[in-house]
Design a protein around this motif. Sequence first.
Motif, mmCIF file in Angstrom:
data_model
loop_
_atom_site.group_PDB
_atom_site.id
_atom_site.type_symbol
_atom_site.label_atom_id
_atom_site.label_comp_id
_atom_site.label_asym_id
_atom_site.label_seq_id
_atom_site.Cartn_x
_atom_site.Cartn_y
_atom_site.Cartn_z
ATOM 1 N N SER A 26 35.575 -0.973 40.185
ATOM 2 C CA SER A 26 35.188 -0.435 39.065
ATOM 3 C C SER A 26 35.909 0.941 38.709
ATOM 4 C CB SER A 26 33.640 -0.559 38.995
ATOM 5 O OG SER A 26 33.068 0.165 39.682
ATOM 6 N N GLY A 27 35.957 1.838 39.605
ATOM 7 C CA GLY A 27 36.447 3.118 39.460
ATOM 8 C C GLY A 27 37.780 2.877 39.242
ATOM 9 N N THR A 28 38.523 2.205 39.848
ATOM 10 C CA THR A 28 40.098 2.214 39.703
ATOM 11 C C THR A 28 40.192 1.476 38.192
ATOM 12 O OG1 THR A 28 40.139 0.368 40.848
ATOM 13 C CG2 THR A 28 40.829 2.376 42.130
ATOM 14 N N ARG A 29 39.482 0.273 37.959
ATOM 15 C CA ARG A 29 39.601 -0.206 36.585
ATOM 16 C C ARG A 29 39.361 0.697 35.367
ATOM 17 N NH1 ARG A 29 36.438 -6.001 38.017
ATOM 18 N NH2 ARG A 29 38.377 -7.014 39.074
ATOM 19 N N THR A 30 38.311 1.437 35.665
ATOM 20 C CA THR A 30 37.908 2.349 34.460
ATOM 21 C C THR A 30 38.984 3.476 34.456
ATOM 22 O OG1 THR A 30 35.660 2.003 35.097
ATOM 23 C CG2 THR A 30 36.076 3.823 33.690
ATOM 24 N N ALA A 31 39.616 4.028 35.458
ATOM 25 C CA ALA A 31 40.302 5.125 35.449
ATOM 26 C C ALA A 31 41.846 4.560 34.806
ATOM 27 C CB ALA A 31 40.838 5.398 36.851
ATOM 28 N N ARG A 32 42.014 3.199 35.004
ATOM 29 C CA ARG A 32 43.515 2.641 34.402
ATOM 30 C C ARG A 32 43.203 2.466 33.049
ATOM 31 N NH1 ARG A 32 43.244 -1.637 37.078
ATOM 32 N NH2 ARG A 32 42.639 -2.965 35.702
ATOM 33 N N ARG A 33 42.079 1.991 32.596
ATOM 34 C CA ARG A 33 41.644 1.877 31.234
ATOM 35 C C ARG A 33 41.831 3.356 30.549
ATOM 36 N NH1 ARG A 33 37.522 -0.782 31.867
ATOM 37 N NH2 ARG A 33 35.756 0.833 30.879
ATOM 38 N N ALA A 34 41.210 4.242 30.901
ATOM 39 C CA ALA A 34 41.114 5.690 30.470
ATOM 40 C C ALA A 34 42.634 6.293 30.414
ATOM 41 C CB ALA A 34 40.435 6.642 31.420
ATOM 42 N N LEU A 43 41.682 12.317 40.352
ATOM 43 C CA LEU A 43 42.016 11.455 41.413
ATOM 44 C C LEU A 43 42.392 12.264 42.596
ATOM 45 C CD1 LEU A 43 45.595 10.280 41.317
ATOM 46 C CD2 LEU A 43 44.717 11.788 39.510
ATOM 47 N N PRO A 44 41.955 11.510 43.974
ATOM 48 C CA PRO A 44 42.433 12.488 44.971
ATOM 49 C C PRO A 44 43.879 12.286 45.347
ATOM 50 C CG PRO A 44 41.443 10.193 45.536
ATOM 51 C CD PRO A 44 41.508 10.434 44.052
ATOM 52 N N VAL A 78 55.011 15.025 37.937
ATOM 53 C CA VAL A 78 54.771 13.638 37.714
ATOM 54 C C VAL A 78 54.967 13.195 39.044
ATOM 55 C CG1 VAL A 78 55.676 11.541 36.818
ATOM 56 C CG2 VAL A 78 55.997 13.739 35.459
ATOM 57 N N LEU A 79 53.698 12.096 39.286
ATOM 58 C CA LEU A 79 53.392 11.656 40.504
ATOM 59 C C LEU A 79 54.045 9.998 40.222
ATOM 60 C CD1 LEU A 79 50.033 12.560 41.957
ATOM 61 C CD2 LEU A 79 52.243 13.598 42.318
ATOM 62 N N ILE A 80 54.663 9.438 41.093
ATOM 63 C CA ILE A 80 55.388 7.995 41.016
ATOM 64 C C ILE A 80 54.778 7.310 42.122
ATOM 65 C CG2 ILE A 80 57.416 8.881 39.697
ATOM 66 C CD1 ILE A 80 59.013 8.918 42.071
ATOM 67 N N PRO A 81 54.750 6.029 42.093
ATOM 68 C CA PRO A 81 54.585 5.218 43.133
ATOM 69 C C PRO A 81 55.383 4.735 44.173
ATOM 70 C CG PRO A 81 54.918 3.848 41.271
ATOM 71 C CD PRO A 81 55.294 5.182 40.992
ATOM 72 N N ASN A 136 50.824 10.909 49.617
ATOM 73 C CA ASN A 136 50.434 9.925 50.594
ATOM 74 C C ASN A 136 48.798 9.749 50.387
ATOM 75 O OD1 ASN A 136 50.715 8.549 52.870
ATOM 76 N ND2 ASN A 136 50.791 10.269 54.352
ATOM 77 N N HIS A 137 48.370 9.099 49.711
ATOM 78 C CA HIS A 137 47.013 8.794 49.540
ATOM 79 C C HIS A 137 46.772 7.415 49.103
ATOM 80 C CE1 HIS A 137 42.752 8.767 48.498
ATOM 81 N NE2 HIS A 137 42.560 9.900 49.329
ATOM 82 N N PRO A 138 46.144 6.510 49.778
ATOM 83 C CA PRO A 138 46.073 4.926 49.420
ATOM 84 C C PRO A 138 45.545 4.761 47.965
ATOM 85 C CG PRO A 138 44.461 5.463 50.902
ATOM 86 C CD PRO A 138 45.406 6.688 51.058
ATOM 87 N N LEU A 139 44.398 5.392 47.500
ATOM 88 C CA LEU A 139 43.830 5.280 46.195
ATOM 89 C C LEU A 139 44.819 5.913 45.042
ATOM 90 C CD1 LEU A 139 41.462 4.561 44.462
ATOM 91 C CD2 LEU A 139 40.470 6.764 44.660
ATOM 92 N N ALA A 140 45.146 7.163 45.345
ATOM 93 C CA ALA A 140 46.280 7.410 44.175
ATOM 94 C C ALA A 140 47.435 6.616 44.061
ATOM 95 C CB ALA A 140 46.851 8.838 44.793
ATOM 96 N N LEU A 141 47.882 5.861 45.258
ATOM 97 C CA LEU A 141 49.184 5.230 45.445
ATOM 98 C C LEU A 141 48.536 3.572 44.739
ATOM 99 C CD1 LEU A 141 50.580 5.635 48.694
ATOM 100 C CD2 LEU A 141 51.697 6.114 46.574
ATOM 101 N N GLU A 142 47.551 3.325 44.906
ATOM 102 C CA GLU A 142 46.796 2.065 44.060
ATOM 103 C C GLU A 142 47.065 2.267 42.645
ATOM 104 O OE1 GLU A 142 42.901 -0.821 43.915
ATOM 105 O OE2 GLU A 142 43.230 0.759 45.420
#
Length: 232
Positions: A26-34, A43-44, A78-81, A136-142
């Motif tokens: 729910s956190g990643t979905r809400t962040a994406r929407r924001a 974000l970490p 700029v962070l990129i995936p 190099n962080h899984p949540l940031a990359l996701e």
Amino acid sequence: MPRVAGVESIAMAEVFDCSDSSQLLSGTRTARRAIGQGALVVLPTDTVYGVGADAFSPEAVQRLLDAKGRGRQSPPPVLIPNTGTLAALAAEVTEPLEALAAEFWPGALTIITRANPSLSWDLGDTGGTVALRIPNHPLALELLQETGPLAVSSANKTGEPAARTAAIAQEMLGDSVAVYLEAGEADGSGVSSTIIDATKLTAEGGTIRILRAGGVSREAIVALLPQVTVED
């Protein structure tokens, strides 16, 4: 969260404990929407916590600068995936630049290079350059895989120490941020990324200038690119 002029707003600011699997999704979905609505998200990353905005929304980037108390003369990185995004955002990817990305990304190296002149964005007074990094962080990359490139600066007021948790970031940034993703203390122990100016790299070598020492050492860069002059 506070209402954001010109965009539909999420009902209220939210903090998600992403160590809890039920809050992670729910956190990643809400962040994406924001992000899609032009709001800010904390974000970490693998170094410190960052405050991010849609890199292609000038209004969102300005909100980021305002939140930190910075002017346009301090454009955010700029962070990129993935490295494929490098080719889209950089004017030219020389062999030395490609080698840096392959060796140190994902990781604590921010590379300033010439930006693709066809890009329709406004990060501030960049002089035609862009600072890029893959964290190099899984949540940031996701999150980046879902949103695309994000303008991300350290989650703190200018002049204050970089935040190592989302809670510390919230103390400084408050309601200027829509969503806080908490994932525990940053693994980087407060060490920021190394920033290098690679605008003078050439296919044969050229010059790199270290603008800020951080998680990647000068020695590691010299060892990787012995044909390049590395200046402090």
